[in-house]
Design a protein around this motif. Structure first.
Motif, PDB file in Angstrom:
ATOM      1  N   GLY A   1     -11.700  38.506 -43.143  1.00  0.00           N
ATOM      2  CA  GLY A   1     -12.729  37.553 -43.569  1.00  0.00           C
ATOM      3  C   GLY A   1     -14.125  38.079 -43.264  1.00  0.00           C
ATOM      4  N   LEU A   2     -14.282  38.623 -42.069  1.00  0.00           N
ATOM      5  CA  LEU A   2     -15.595  39.173 -41.669  1.00  0.00           C
ATOM      6  C   LEU A   2     -15.977  40.355 -42.561  1.00  0.00           C
ATOM      7  CD1 LEU A   2     -15.329  39.085 -37.751  1.00  0.00           C
ATOM      8  CD2 LEU A   2     -16.868  37.745 -39.177  1.00  0.00           C
ATOM      9  N   VAL A   3     -14.991  41.210 -42.861  1.00  0.00           N
ATOM     10  CA  VAL A   3     -15.267  42.378 -43.710  1.00  0.00           C
ATOM     11  C   VAL A   3     -15.688  41.906 -45.105  1.00  0.00           C
ATOM     12  CG1 VAL A   3     -14.211  44.386 -44.857  1.00  0.00           C
ATOM     13  CG2 VAL A   3     -13.766  43.966 -42.448  1.00  0.00           C
ATOM     14  N   GLU A   4     -14.975  40.895 -45.608  1.00  0.00           N
ATOM     15  CA  GLU A   4     -15.257  40.400 -46.951  1.00  0.00           C
ATOM     16  C   GLU A   4     -16.670  39.812 -47.060  1.00  0.00           C
ATOM     17  OE1 GLU A   4     -12.888  37.366 -49.685  1.00  0.00           O
ATOM     18  OE2 GLU A   4     -11.609  38.828 -48.680  1.00  0.00           O
ATOM     19  N   PHE A   5     -17.063  39.117 -46.007  1.00  0.00           N
ATOM     20  CA  PHE A   5     -18.374  38.465 -46.061  1.00  0.00           C
ATOM     21  C   PHE A   5     -19.508  39.341 -45.495  1.00  0.00           C
ATOM     22  CE2 PHE A   5     -15.531  34.760 -46.319  1.00  0.00           C
ATOM     23  CZ  PHE A   5     -16.035  34.204 -47.495  1.00  0.00           C
ATOM     24  N   SER A   6     -19.173  40.561 -45.107  1.00  0.00           N
ATOM     25  CA  SER A   6     -20.237  41.425 -44.569  1.00  0.00           C
ATOM     26  C   SER A   6     -21.181  41.826 -45.717  1.00  0.00           C
ATOM     27  CB  SER A   6     -19.644  42.667 -43.901  1.00  0.00           C
ATOM     28  OG  SER A   6     -18.989  43.438 -44.849  1.00  0.00           O
ATOM     29  N   SER A   7     -22.478  41.874 -45.392  1.00  0.00           N
ATOM     30  CA  SER A   7     -23.477  42.075 -46.451  1.00  0.00           C
ATOM     31  C   SER A   7     -23.733  43.547 -46.759  1.00  0.00           C
ATOM     32  CB  SER A   7     -24.779  41.381 -46.049  1.00  0.00           C
ATOM     33  OG  SER A   7     -25.134  41.804 -44.750  1.00  0.00           O
ATOM     34  N   SER A   8     -23.436  44.449 -45.836  1.00  0.00           N
ATOM     35  CA  SER A   8     -23.763  45.860 -46.095  1.00  0.00           C
ATOM     36  C   SER A   8     -22.622  46.778 -45.644  1.00  0.00           C
ATOM     37  CB  SER A   8     -25.029  46.241 -45.335  1.00  0.00           C
ATOM     38  OG  SER A   8     -24.768  46.146 -43.956  1.00  0.00           O
ATOM     39  N   THR A   9     -22.669  48.023 -46.128  1.00  0.00           N
ATOM     40  CA  THR A   9     -21.664  49.027 -45.744  1.00  0.00           C
ATOM     41  C   THR A   9     -21.768  49.318 -44.248  1.00  0.00           C
ATOM     42  OG1 THR A   9     -22.114  49.980 -47.898  1.00  0.00           O
ATOM     43  CG2 THR A   9     -20.713  51.261 -46.445  1.00  0.00           C
ATOM     44  N   ALA A  10     -23.017  49.312 -43.749  1.00  0.00           N
ATOM     45  CA  ALA A  10     -23.226  49.589 -42.317  1.00  0.00           C
ATOM     46  C   ALA A  10     -22.487  48.547 -41.461  1.00  0.00           C
ATOM     47  CB  ALA A  10     -24.711  49.573 -42.007  1.00  0.00           C
ATOM     48  N   THR A  11     -22.565  47.280 -41.884  1.00  0.00           N
ATOM     49  CA  THR A  11     -21.883  46.215 -41.139  1.00  0.00           C
ATOM     50  C   THR A  11     -20.372  46.449 -41.170  1.00  0.00           C
ATOM     51  OG1 THR A  11     -23.585  44.767 -42.022  1.00  0.00           O
ATOM     52  CG2 THR A  11     -21.783  43.707 -40.837  1.00  0.00           C
ATOM     53  N   GLU A  12     -19.903  46.868 -42.351  1.00  0.00           N
ATOM     54  CA  GLU A  12     -18.463  47.139 -42.484  1.00  0.00           C
ATOM     55  C   GLU A  12     -18.020  48.247 -41.536  1.00  0.00           C
ATOM     56  OE1 GLU A  12     -16.626  47.820 -46.291  1.00  0.00           O
ATOM     57  OE2 GLU A  12     -17.693  46.112 -47.149  1.00  0.00           O
ATOM     58  N   ILE A  13     -18.839  49.304 -41.481  1.00  0.00           N
ATOM     59  CA  ILE A  13     -18.502  50.436 -40.593  1.00  0.00           C
ATOM     60  C   ILE A  13     -18.453  49.978 -39.143  1.00  0.00           C
ATOM     61  CG2 ILE A  13     -19.339  52.684 -39.719  1.00  0.00           C
ATOM     62  CD1 ILE A  13     -20.294  53.237 -42.637  1.00  0.00           C
ATOM     63  N   VAL A  14     -19.452  49.140 -38.772  1.00  0.00           N
ATOM     64  CA  VAL A  14     -19.484  48.608 -37.394  1.00  0.00           C
ATOM     65  C   VAL A  14     -18.223  47.785 -37.119  1.00  0.00           C
ATOM     66  CG1 VAL A  14     -20.671  46.994 -35.841  1.00  0.00           C
ATOM     67  CG2 VAL A  14     -21.994  48.653 -37.156  1.00  0.00           C
ATOM     68  N   LEU A  15     -17.843  46.961 -38.116  1.00  0.00           N
ATOM     69  CA  LEU A  15     -16.644  46.122 -37.944  1.00  0.00           C
ATOM     70  C   LEU A  15     -15.389  46.976 -37.762  1.00  0.00           C
ATOM     71  CD1 LEU A  15     -17.228  43.218 -40.502  1.00  0.00           C
ATOM     72  CD2 LEU A  15     -16.982  42.993 -38.040  1.00  0.00           C
ATOM     73  N   TYR A  16     -15.278  48.021 -38.585  1.00  0.00           N
ATOM     74  CA  TYR A  16     -14.116  48.918 -38.450  1.00  0.00           C
ATOM     75  C   TYR A  16     -14.134  49.642 -37.102  1.00  0.00           C
ATOM     76  CZ  TYR A  16     -12.414  48.095 -43.165  1.00  0.00           C
ATOM     77  OH  TYR A  16     -11.901  47.509 -44.283  1.00  0.00           O
TER      78      TYR A  16
END
Lengths: 232, 248
Positions: B204-219
């Motif tokens: 859910g967090l990955v889906e609603f993340s606004s940028s690629t950078a946020t996604e990388i941080v989440l991973y």
């Protein structure tokens, strides 16, 4: 130094079941000791605590002055009351396994015992009869030059003819510096080989004495005294 | 000690693994020979199907067998023998995990081989190389390479984590005496449910993340959590087997 020493040793399974209650023992080297008591009295629990398969709830237990751990397992040869050998292994492979892991394992002694017991080492363990499986397990345990042998019901499943050989094997394979603790119900079969006897009743130490003392004090054999103490 | 434990596992447990890997190679070859006369499209579809199924059987079979044996050594039929050995438990645990990890890696190799053999067209290896080439091509770009490496590390971490999960389950059982198998099962179900919940929240967090950078941080956070949980599982197992062992 005592080979096995327990102080206030207690083992509880859950909150209600106390298998062993405040047992203090001191066992010297060079003795054959009978560990006797009815079913559920705590014999197996005591042996497992010494073998390092259980941890005490309270009290302490040491072997040759060491706390239970890898060092004590290296000097203790333990025969459980159930099958411990992987069934899919061949007898020779099991012997090889023991040689690999136990520095005190005597390969020649193991082969000699297998030969005398007429056991084919190339057979897979699960194809052997229950009695022969017990003999193989005993061969593995008695082929070690351990300081302490813990034998939990070693003669329970074998025929009376093999019992004599097994008892002779136990007596002839342990050395003067080591001790043997044998847990059994079949006291009459081993009575003559025992130096000392321990009776456990409801998890408590009831008696720790020499066999001769029991005979002199109570005027009866250890077996007869056991029957009197534990009669239903 | 590492050598001794791995040697023992290898000597006593090589046959089922060899059978799985062997079938994974033989069956595509046999199927290849048997489907030679079929229509080309049907032939390719069937071979692809067999390749996919075979690969799955190899990976899942090896993994399941590893987990079963690991559980048996800690809380099953062979736990008596394992607990009697004069070795430090953390060494034993490391050796066993390493052995089963290697078999799992081997299963990936054989799965790839099975797939390659299934879709080869004329000579046994020409199309197999083409298949491998496809993979190489897909990771040849910088981003593709990064994603491939990240996925690989995450998958390997996932495997080790799963081993840790099974070990911790077996260890947890030791704390409950005669009810150890029930306790083990409940522990595993509870952890699995927590994992499912975590996955739902994470996705859910990955889906609603606004940028690629946020996604990388989440991973990145996910990887750190996975490492922490895996280390926790192994520490817990080691603690139980050295301080609270309860082999019944």
């Amino acid at each position: 130094m005592a080979i096995l020493e327990t102080v206030g040793l207690t083992k509880a399974y859950g909150k209600k079941k106390i298998a062993l209650d405040d047992v203090s023992l001191n066992i010297e080297s060079g003795k054959i000791i009978g560990l006797c008591g009815p079913n559920g009295s705590g014999k197996t629990t005591l042996i497992k605590l010494a073998a390092g398969l259980l941890t005490p709830t309270a009290g302490s237990i040491t072997i040759d002055g060491m706390n239970i751990g890898p060092d004590t397992k290296a000097v203790v040869s333990y025969l459980p009351d159930k099958t411990f050998v992987p069934e899919y292994m061949k007898v020779f492979a099991i012997i090889d396994f023991f040689r690999e892991f136990y520095a005190d394992f005597d390969m020649n002694a193991a082969y000699e015992m297998l030969k005398r017991l007429d056991i084919d080492g190339s057979e897979t363990f699960k194809t052997l009869s229950k009695g022969t499986q017990e003999k193989v397990q005993l061969v593995l345990i008695m082929s070690r030059k351990a300081k302490l042998y813990l034998l939990d019901e070693p003669i329970g499943g074998v025929d009376p003819a093999a019992r004599d050989y097994i008892l002779n094997t136990i007596i002839s394979n342990y050395n003067a510096d080591s001790s043997v603790i044998i847990s059994t119900h079949l006291i009459s079969d081993i009575e003559n080989t025992l130096d000392e006897v321990i009776f456990i009743k409801y998890g408590k130490l009831f008696l720790h004495s020499t066999s001769d003392e029991i005979r002199e004090t109570h005027g009866m054999s250890v077996d007869a005294y056991f029957r009197e103490v534990f009669k239903c | 000690m590492l050598r001794k434990v791995i040697k023992y596992d290898l000597k006593t447990r090589w046959l089922p693994f060899a059978l799985i890997f062997g079938f994974g190679v033989i069956i595509p070859i046999l199927f290849y020979a048997m489907t030679g006369n079929l229509d080309e499209d049907l032939r390719f579809t069937l071979r692809l199907l067999v390749g996919s199924l075979g690969s799955m059987v190899i990976v899942v079979g090896t993994f399941a067998l590893s987990l079963l044996w690991l559980d048996s050594d800690l809380n099953g039929k062979t736990s008596y023998l394992i607990s009697m050995l004069p070795v430090k438990f953390n060494n034993l645990l490391f050796s066993k995990t390493l052995f089963f990890f290697i078999t799992t890696l081997l299963s990936f190799f054989f799965a790839l081989l099975c797939m390659s053999l299934s879709i080869m067209n004329f000579t046994p290896f020409s199309e197999a190389y083409n298949f491998l080439e496809l993979i190489i091509q897909s990771i040849s770009s910088e981003a593709g390479y990064f994603i491939a490496v990240a996925l690989m590390i995450r998958s390997l971490l996932g495997i080790v984590s799963f081993y840790g999960f099974v070990c911790a389950g077996g260890a947890f059982g030791h704390l409950f005496g005669t009810k150890r198998k029930v306790a083990e099962a409940l522990f595993e179900i509870a952890v699995f449910l927590i994992y499912v919940l975590y996955s739902i929240i994470f996705n859910g967090l990955v889906e609603f993340s606004s940028s690629t950078a946020t996604e990388i941080v989440l991973y990145g956070v996910d990887t750190v959590v996975a490492i922490a949980v895996t280390v926790g599982f192994f520490h817990f197992t080691n603690w139980v087997f050295t301080k609270k062992i309860n082999v019944l």
